[in-house]
Design an enzyme around this catalytic site. Structure first.
Site, PDB file in Angstrom:
ATOM      1  N   ASP A 155       0.875  -1.184   0.000  1.00 37.81           N
ATOM      2  CA  ASP A 155       0.000   0.000   0.000  1.00 37.81           C
ATOM      3  C   ASP A 155       0.903   1.222   0.000  1.00 37.81           C
ATOM      4  OD1 ASP A 155      -1.920   1.913   0.319  1.00 37.81           O
ATOM      5  OD2 ASP A 155      -2.413   1.402   2.383  1.00 37.81           O
ATOM      6  N   ASP A 158       2.824   7.058  -4.438  1.00 40.12           N
ATOM      7  CA  ASP A 158       3.126   7.011  -5.866  1.00 40.12           C
ATOM      8  C   ASP A 158       4.607   6.717  -6.110  1.00 40.12           C
ATOM      9  OD1 ASP A 158       0.487   7.561  -6.603  1.00 40.12           O
ATOM     10  OD2 ASP A 158       0.780   9.708  -6.324  1.00 40.12           O
TER      11      ASP A 158
END
Length: 283
Positions: A155, A158
């Site tokens: 998780d 970017d």
């Protein structure tokens, strides 16, 4: 005077949310952290100017990154989560009593502490006794893990700044080694819509395909993410995300979700033609 949080999605597109107040702003060792309150989306977590989550739609992301692999793998006991400082993935994982051990590797301790204080809706399971948190670089951590986990969930932010190393060929290869012989890797895979995001998505998929015998992509619709169209990667040494989906077993749990269903699970792997074309060159 109106206050707005604005994020640039491309040089020609910006996304704005009206905010009522700013709860928190700080420059940590790794990134700038901001928390805003908005009338439409509730509280918002922003890292380095990029929106990470909102209270109103975070359930979409966290349910789909977690329940898809859990409905496929028949016996998840040990999980590694990389990133996830807001706590949403941990919240969803702790709903499974059969999971015995969760290691979480987050580079920035301040993100966790801020989430605990200002985002209690997501950061509500950090006190689960099965959870062990390591504040370090996920790329370095994974190098020393071998045949240790049934499931790895990446998780990440970017693919630049603190999250850049989590999109490399080395990282995915080390994830493969860290998984048991039937392990599954799930990663956030960026958006396929805008050109720069699509290129990042394509690069990540190419590197994963080089490391795993089975790699598929599935989609979700998240209103506050660039274009609203987001992808996750499902990579496995053994299990197929559709052929090995056990709908009856998962539904028998009685877990109540707001987005995920086993029917949606199947449908999410049928992606639009333009996404197929984006990825077909690296299959």
């Amino acid at each position: 005077m109106e206050l707005w949080f604005t994020e640039s999605h491309t040089p020609n597109v910006k996304f704005s949310i009206r905010v009522d107040r700013q709860f928190y702003s700080s420059q940590s060792e790794f990134q700038r952290i901001d928390v805003f309150e908005s009338p439409e989306f509730g509280r918002i977590l922003v890292l380095d100017g990029y929106l990470m989550m909102t209270e109103k739609d975070e359930f979409i992301y966290h349910e789909m990154i977690t329940h898809v692999p859990m409905a496929v793998h028949p016996n998840v006991k040990s999980v590694l989560v990389i990133g996830a400082g807001d706590g949403g993935v941990i919240r969803e994982l702790t709903r499974y009593p059969e999971i015995e051990h969760i290691d979480m590797v987050e580079i920035d301790e301040e993100v966790v502490e801020v989430s605990k204080k200002y985002l209690p809706q997501t950061a509500c399971a950090f006190d689960d006794p099965r959870l062990h948190i390591f504040y370090e670089d996920g790329l370095k951590y994974i190098r020393s893990a071998h045949d240790k986990y049934d499931l790895i969930i990446v998780d990440s932010t970017d693919p630049f700044g603190p999250g850049e190393g989590l999109f490399t060929r080395e990282f995915y290869g080390n994830c493969y080694k860290a998984l048991h012989e039937d392990g599954i890797l799930i990663n956030q895979h960026e958006s396929p819509f805008y050109e720069e995001d699509a290129m990042a998505c394509q690069r990540a998929h190419k590197r994963i395909v080089e490391s795993f015998p089975l790699s598929r992509v599935y989609q979700v619709h998240i209103p506050t993410y660039p274009s609203g169209h987001w992808l996750f990667g499902f990579s496995s040494k053994k299990y197929h995300p559709l052929k090995d989906l056990d709908e009856a077993r998962w539904n028998a749990r009685g877990l109540k979700c707001r987005y995920y269903t086993t029917t949606l699970h199947r449908g999410s792997f049928y992606v639009p033609a333009y996404v197929e074309e984006l990825l077909e060159d690296v299959e």
